[in-house]
Design a protein around this motif. Structure first.
Motif, PDB file in Angstrom:
ATOM      1  N   LEU A 150       0.821  -1.202   0.000  1.00 47.59           N
ATOM      2  CA  LEU A 150       0.000   0.000   0.000  1.00 47.59           C
ATOM      3  C   LEU A 150       0.858   1.256   0.000  1.00 47.59           C
ATOM      4  O   LEU A 150       1.980   1.269   0.518  1.00 47.59           O
ATOM      5  CB  LEU A 150      -0.932  -0.003   1.210  1.00 47.59           C
ATOM      6  CG  LEU A 150      -1.840  -1.233   1.342  1.00 47.59           C
ATOM      7  CD1 LEU A 150      -2.727  -1.096   2.568  1.00 47.59           C
ATOM      8  CD2 LEU A 150      -2.684  -1.425   0.088  1.00 47.59           C
ATOM      9  N   LEU A 151       0.315   2.329  -0.551  1.00 47.96           N
ATOM     10  CA  LEU A 151       1.051   3.576  -0.674  1.00 47.96           C
ATOM     11  C   LEU A 151       1.537   4.088   0.679  1.00 47.96           C
ATOM     12  O   LEU A 151       2.689   4.509   0.823  1.00 47.96           O
ATOM     13  CB  LEU A 151       0.168   4.631  -1.353  1.00 47.96           C
ATOM     14  CG  LEU A 151       0.779   6.034  -1.479  1.00 47.96           C
ATOM     15  CD1 LEU A 151       2.074   5.990  -2.279  1.00 47.96           C
ATOM     16  CD2 LEU A 151      -0.223   6.992  -2.110  1.00 47.96           C
ATOM     17  N   GLY A 152       0.674   4.061   1.664  1.00 48.36           N
ATOM     18  CA  GLY A 152       1.068   4.547   2.978  1.00 48.36           C
ATOM     19  C   GLY A 152       2.253   3.799   3.558  1.00 48.36           C
ATOM     20  O   GLY A 152       3.116   4.390   4.221  1.00 48.36           O
ATOM     21  N   ASP A 153       2.311   2.498   3.288  1.00 53.10           N
ATOM     22  CA  ASP A 153       3.437   1.701   3.784  1.00 53.10           C
ATOM     23  C   ASP A 153       4.733   2.069   3.080  1.00 53.10           C
ATOM     24  O   ASP A 153       5.802   2.090   3.689  1.00 53.10           O
ATOM     25  CB  ASP A 153       3.139   0.208   3.594  1.00 53.10           C
ATOM     26  CG  ASP A 153       1.952  -0.250   4.417  1.00 53.10           C
ATOM     27  OD1 ASP A 153       1.719   0.349   5.485  1.00 53.10           O
ATOM     28  OD2 ASP A 153       1.249  -1.190   4.001  1.00 53.10           O
ATOM     29  N   TRP A 154       4.651   2.372   1.776  1.00 54.03           N
ATOM     30  CA  TRP A 154       5.827   2.843   1.047  1.00 54.03           C
ATOM     31  C   TRP A 154       6.318   4.177   1.620  1.00 54.03           C
ATOM     32  O   TRP A 154       7.518   4.389   1.814  1.00 54.03           O
ATOM     33  CB  TRP A 154       5.491   3.040  -0.437  1.00 54.03           C
ATOM     34  CG  TRP A 154       5.542   1.816  -1.294  1.00 54.03           C
ATOM     35  CD1 TRP A 154       4.485   1.132  -1.808  1.00 54.03           C
ATOM     36  CD2 TRP A 154       6.712   1.130  -1.759  1.00 54.03           C
ATOM     37  NE1 TRP A 154       4.912   0.067  -2.568  1.00 54.03           N
ATOM     38  CE2 TRP A 154       6.280   0.046  -2.561  1.00 54.03           C
ATOM     39  CE3 TRP A 154       8.076   1.337  -1.585  1.00 54.03           C
ATOM     40  CZ2 TRP A 154       7.165  -0.831  -3.173  1.00 54.03           C
ATOM     41  CZ3 TRP A 154       8.967   0.454  -2.207  1.00 54.03           C
ATOM     42  CH2 TRP A 154       8.510  -0.609  -2.989  1.00 54.03           C
ATOM     43  N   ILE A 155       5.368   5.078   1.872  1.00 52.31           N
ATOM     44  CA  ILE A 155       5.747   6.388   2.400  1.00 52.31           C
ATOM     45  C   ILE A 155       6.441   6.248   3.745  1.00 52.31           C
ATOM     46  O   ILE A 155       7.479   6.882   3.994  1.00 52.31           O
ATOM     47  CB  ILE A 155       4.505   7.297   2.524  1.00 52.31           C
ATOM     48  CG1 ILE A 155       3.935   7.615   1.132  1.00 52.31           C
ATOM     49  CG2 ILE A 155       4.852   8.591   3.259  1.00 52.31           C
ATOM     50  CD1 ILE A 155       2.617   8.363   1.161  1.00 52.31           C
ATOM     51  N   ARG A 156       5.899   5.406   4.607  1.00 49.33           N
ATOM     52  CA  ARG A 156       6.506   5.212   5.935  1.00 49.33           C
ATOM     53  C   ARG A 156       7.887   4.578   5.818  1.00 49.33           C
ATOM     54  O   ARG A 156       8.837   5.010   6.470  1.00 49.33           O
ATOM     55  CB  ARG A 156       5.607   4.328   6.800  1.00 49.33           C
ATOM     56  CG  ARG A 156       4.340   4.999   7.267  1.00 49.33           C
ATOM     57  CD  ARG A 156       3.590   4.101   8.235  1.00 49.33           C
ATOM     58  NE  ARG A 156       2.277   4.651   8.533  1.00 49.33           N
ATOM     59  CZ  ARG A 156       2.042   5.603   9.426  1.00 49.33           C
ATOM     60  NH1 ARG A 156       3.071   6.107  10.110  1.00 49.33           N
ATOM     61  NH2 ARG A 156       0.815   6.043   9.644  1.00 49.33           N
ATOM     62  N   ARG A 157       8.002   3.558   4.979  1.00 52.22           N
ATOM     63  CA  ARG A 157       9.279   2.837   4.902  1.00 52.22           C
ATOM     64  C   ARG A 157      10.399   3.714   4.367  1.00 52.22           C
ATOM     65  O   ARG A 157      11.517   3.722   4.890  1.00 52.22           O
ATOM     66  CB  ARG A 157       9.143   1.598   4.007  1.00 52.22           C
ATOM     67  CG  ARG A 157      10.345   0.654   4.124  1.00 52.22           C
ATOM     68  CD  ARG A 157      10.382  -0.398   3.045  1.00 52.22           C
ATOM     69  NE  ARG A 157      10.911   0.142   1.784  1.00 52.22           N
ATOM     70  CZ  ARG A 157      11.356  -0.620   0.781  1.00 52.22           C
ATOM     71  NH1 ARG A 157      11.338  -1.942   0.899  1.00 52.22           N
ATOM     72  NH2 ARG A 157      11.798  -0.072  -0.334  1.00 52.22           N
ATOM     73  N   ASP A 158      10.110   4.475   3.293  1.00 45.14           N
ATOM     74  CA  ASP A 158      11.157   5.236   2.615  1.00 45.14           C
ATOM     75  C   ASP A 158      11.128   6.727   2.925  1.00 45.14           C
ATOM     76  O   ASP A 158      11.942   7.479   2.395  1.00 45.14           O
ATOM     77  CB  ASP A 158      11.052   5.037   1.098  1.00 45.14           C
ATOM     78  CG  ASP A 158      11.347   3.598   0.681  1.00 45.14           C
ATOM     79  OD1 ASP A 158      11.855   2.824   1.520  1.00 45.14           O
ATOM     80  OD2 ASP A 158      11.053   3.244  -0.479  1.00 45.14           O
TER      81      ASP A 158
END
Length: 448
Positions: A220-228
């Motif tokens: 999910l997009l939110g998970d990408w934002i948090r990770r990177d």
């Protein structure tokens, strides 16, 4: 004293990589990629030799989106054309600098392509953009070898001491007295924001859509934002489904806003890519105005709009973009193949250009210089570059002074292609707080 050099040997190879998840753009879906590699050996007048490497993803669905020739045939043809270009390069004479060599050599691409078209009885001509993609690995390899020959970064070889011709010799007389070295940085920017791609098939909220992925990659997009720690998102839109496009941006902004505010951020950016699908610029104007009305904060986060209408500017003179460019910068991507197309785009209202290493290091440098002199907006996009060619794209972006961010979606869709080089340059391939460390790209040749 300036010495000349000549290509002494050329070796080519290919690799194929499967995408981790499919990417959809411009109504087309990509699930794998072929990378074309070139190694060249050059020798100068004194007998000194050096080796350079270049590579590029052969993005046939982007460079040659044919409705007449099947996709598997356009790919096979582009690979064959890349072979023929390399074979022809082996017959080139001696030159003082790669820029002069490759500007001259590019003039022969249409003739090489025409021979291939006739021999294979193709139903249409090979587009100029596809020709440039096919020539780009060789172009990069020659620049890499030349820098190594002189024990310099390639961007440091653009000074008048090695490249004696000014830009009027490659562009037009208005560039007289201007030298390429004035439009590049000798040392790369220390770090740059990374534009993360939100493809048309990528899930946003986890509404049941699933993406086949390895366990260590977000869905999910939110998970990408948090990770990177992402701060820049490039959003792929349909261009022919107005309601879907509007709601897609609204959803992406809602998902982004939740995570960004939770991370304590108040500033982040979007770019919008319609991949030529808009029938007219009115679609974009109406779209932007509706976004501004419904969500002013989202509207303020839009940094620029990319290539909304058909790439063939000459055949579609009605597609001027002045109205949209008054609202947000509008940049050409697929349309940009030379100075003529840049000037035509400017006349039609475009406010900037997207550079891509897949169009050639030489052409990218010249277009970067022209855009800066003309005070146009500049950005760097990639062709889902992976491994060596992503490093090349990042190095190009980091050495152009007015470029503020770089796209890099290979880590999302084709991480297998990054594995070898990511071990050597982990901070380039893995963003931290949304940025990649480009100061490392200051070695010999292309920088790595």
């Amino acid at each position: 004293m300036v010495t000349r050099f000549q290509i002494k040997d050329i070796a080519t190879s290919q690799e194929k990589f499967k995408y981790r998840s499919p990417m959809k753009f411009g109504g087309r879906v990509v699930e794998d990629v072929v990378v074309y590699h070139v190694d060249v050996v050059i020798e100068d007048d004194n007998g000194r030799q050096s080796t350079g490497h270049g590579s590029m993803t052969m993005g046939n669905l982007w460079a040659w989106p044919s409705s007449v020739v099947a996709a598997d045939l356009t790919l096979a043809t582009m690979l064959e054309l890349a072979d023929l270009i390399c074979q022809s390069a082996g017959e080139l004479g001696r030159y003082e600098h790669p820029v002069r060599m490759l500007v001259d050599f590019e003039h022969s691409f249409p003739e090489i392509a025409l021979t291939l078209e006739k021999n294979n009885a193709l139903a249409e001509t090979i587009p100029r953009l596809a020709q440039l993609v096919c020539g780009s690995p060789l172009d990069a390899a020659v620049h890499d070898a030349f820098g190594r020959l002189h024990q310099l970064n390639s961007f440091q070889t653009l000074t008048p001491s090695l490249l004696r011709e000014d830009l009027s010799c490659f562009l037009d007389e208005s560039f007289g007295g201007c030298y390429l070295s004035s439009y590049v940085l000798e040392k790369p920017q220390a770090n740059m924001p990374l534009y993360h791609l939100v493809g048309a098939l990528d899930p946003i909220f986890g509404d049941g859509a699933k993406v086949e992925s390895e366990s260590d990659f977000p869905e999910l997009l939110g998970d990408w934002i948090r990770r990177d720690g992402l701060t820049h998102l490039k959003i792929k839109l349909s261009g022919d489904d107005f309601d879907w496009d509007v709601e897609r941006v609204m959803d992406i902004d809602a998902a982004s806003r939740t995570v960004q505010l939770d991370m304590g951020r108040s500033t982040w950016s979007y770019s919008l890519d319609f991949n030529e699908k808009c029938a007219s610029i009115d679609y974009v104007v109406d779209f932007l105005e509706l976004i501004r009305t419904r969500n002013p904060d989202c509207f303020s986060r839009i940094q620029y709009v990319e290539q909304p209408t058909h790439r063939d500017l000459k055949k579609n003179p009605q597609n001027t973009v002045h109205k949209a460019a008054k609202i947000k910068p509008v940049v050409i991507d697929e349309s940009l193949i030379d100075l003529e197309s840049l000037l035509l785009a400017r006349d039609q209202g475009y406010s900037g250009i997207a550079l891509k290493a897949c169009k050639g290091q030489t052409g990218s440098l010249l277009m970067a210089a022209a855009a800066q002199k003309l005070e146009m907006f500049l950005c760097v996009q990639d062709l889902t570059c992976i491994g060596h060619n992503f490093l090349h794209s990042a190095s190009l972006a980091a050495h152009i002074p007015t470029v503020a961010a770089i796209e890099g979606n290979g880590r999302q869709y084709c991480p297998l292609g990054n594995q070898q080089w990511a071990q050597q340059y982990p901070e380039v391939f893995q963003p931290v707080e949304g940025r990649i460390a480009t100061q490392e790209l200051n070695g010999l040749g292309l920088g790595f």
